[in-house]
Design a protein around this motif. Structure first.
Motif, PDB file in Angstrom:
ATOM      1  N   ALA A  97      -0.223  55.448   7.635  1.00 41.61           N
ATOM      2  CA  ALA A  97       0.063  55.949   8.985  1.00 41.61           C
ATOM      3  C   ALA A  97      -1.120  56.769   9.457  1.00 41.61           C
ATOM      4  O   ALA A  97      -1.655  57.592   8.725  1.00 41.61           O
TER       5      ALA A  97
ATOM      6  N   GLU B  49       5.086  63.761  15.459  1.00 42.25           N
ATOM      7  CA  GLU B  49       5.785  63.652  14.185  1.00 42.25           C
ATOM      8  C   GLU B  49       6.407  64.985  13.789  1.00 42.25           C
ATOM      9  O   GLU B  49       7.515  65.033  13.251  1.00 42.25           O
TER      10      GLU B  49
ATOM     11  N   ALA C 270       4.950  52.648  16.413  1.00 36.04           N
ATOM     12  CA  ALA C 270       5.755  53.032  15.252  1.00 36.04           C
ATOM     13  C   ALA C 270       6.892  52.040  15.021  1.00 36.04           C
ATOM     14  O   ALA C 270       7.183  51.676  13.881  1.00 36.04           O
TER      15      ALA C 270
ATOM     16  N   PHE D 232       5.566  58.438  14.025  1.00 32.84           N
ATOM     17  CA  PHE D 232       5.646  57.769  12.734  1.00 32.84           C
ATOM     18  C   PHE D 232       6.525  58.508  11.722  1.00 32.84           C
ATOM     19  O   PHE D 232       6.704  58.030  10.600  1.00 32.84           O
TER      20      PHE D 232
ATOM     21  N   GLN E  77       7.519  49.945  11.730  1.00 26.99           N
ATOM     22  CA  GLN E  77       8.795  50.115  11.038  1.00 26.99           C
ATOM     23  C   GLN E  77       9.457  48.767  10.764  1.00 26.99           C
ATOM     24  O   GLN E  77      10.036  48.565   9.693  1.00 26.99           O
TER      25      GLN E  77
END
Length: 169
Positions: free
Chosen positions: A100, A107, A84, A113, A88
């Motif tokens: 994603a 999450e 992630a 993510f 990012q």
């Protein structure tokens, strides 16, 4: 601006998202994200879960071997966070879309993510992802109900992606 496929234990969206990412990249779309590809060892041992990072092609294994008698979650949370974080960092390049692999338990708890999706949406970057059926309520709460549920079908998802890209160009 936010499209999602509901995935279950028996019907993942991995194949659909992988094919959509392949097609979008072939069409020149600036795409960042991760697709999950599970291998099948064919020997009865548990499959491995790998995230293939887009567009670099790096592969990060997000499953861990807990031993033959284990029945718990095999997700390697640290590896998921690493993936992630790499995705990012690509948001600074102003991609056209974020893909994603899944809005799952991590999450739903604010990790994985989730921050990446939040940052992308705040920046006006369209997002496409799978949502586990068991985490749909947390996803709806996180996104405040925004988003469009898509069928688990490559052509339908591609049509949504192309229309979304036209609208946000």
């Amino acid at each position: 601006m936010l499209g999602y496929i509901i995935a279950t234990k028996t019907q993942t969206a991995n194949t659909t998202l992988t094919e959509v990412s392949r097609r979008l990249l072939a069409e020149g779309v600036t795409l960042v994200g991760a697709c999950q590809i599970n291998d099948d060892p064919q020997d009865g041992s548990p499959y491995h879960m790998d995230l293939h990072l887009i567009p670099d092609g790096d592969i990060i294994r997000i499953s861990q071997n807990l031993g033959p008698l284990s029945s718990g979650c095999r997700l390697d949370g640290a590896a998921l966070e690493q993936a992630a974080g790499k995705v990012q960092s690509k948001l600074a390049g102003d991609p056209q879309m974020l893909l994603a692999n899944k809005f799952g338990k991590q999450e739903a708890e604010g990790r994985g993510f989730r921050p990446v999706v939040g940052e992308a949406l705040a920046a006006g970057i369209p997002c496409l992802l799978a949502v586990r059926d068991e985490t749909v309520p947390a996803f709806i709460e996180f996104t405040e109900g925004m988003g469009e549920e898509l069928p688990n079908n490559v052509d339908a998802v591609m049509a949504w992606a192309k229309q979304t890209l036209l609208e946000t160009a």
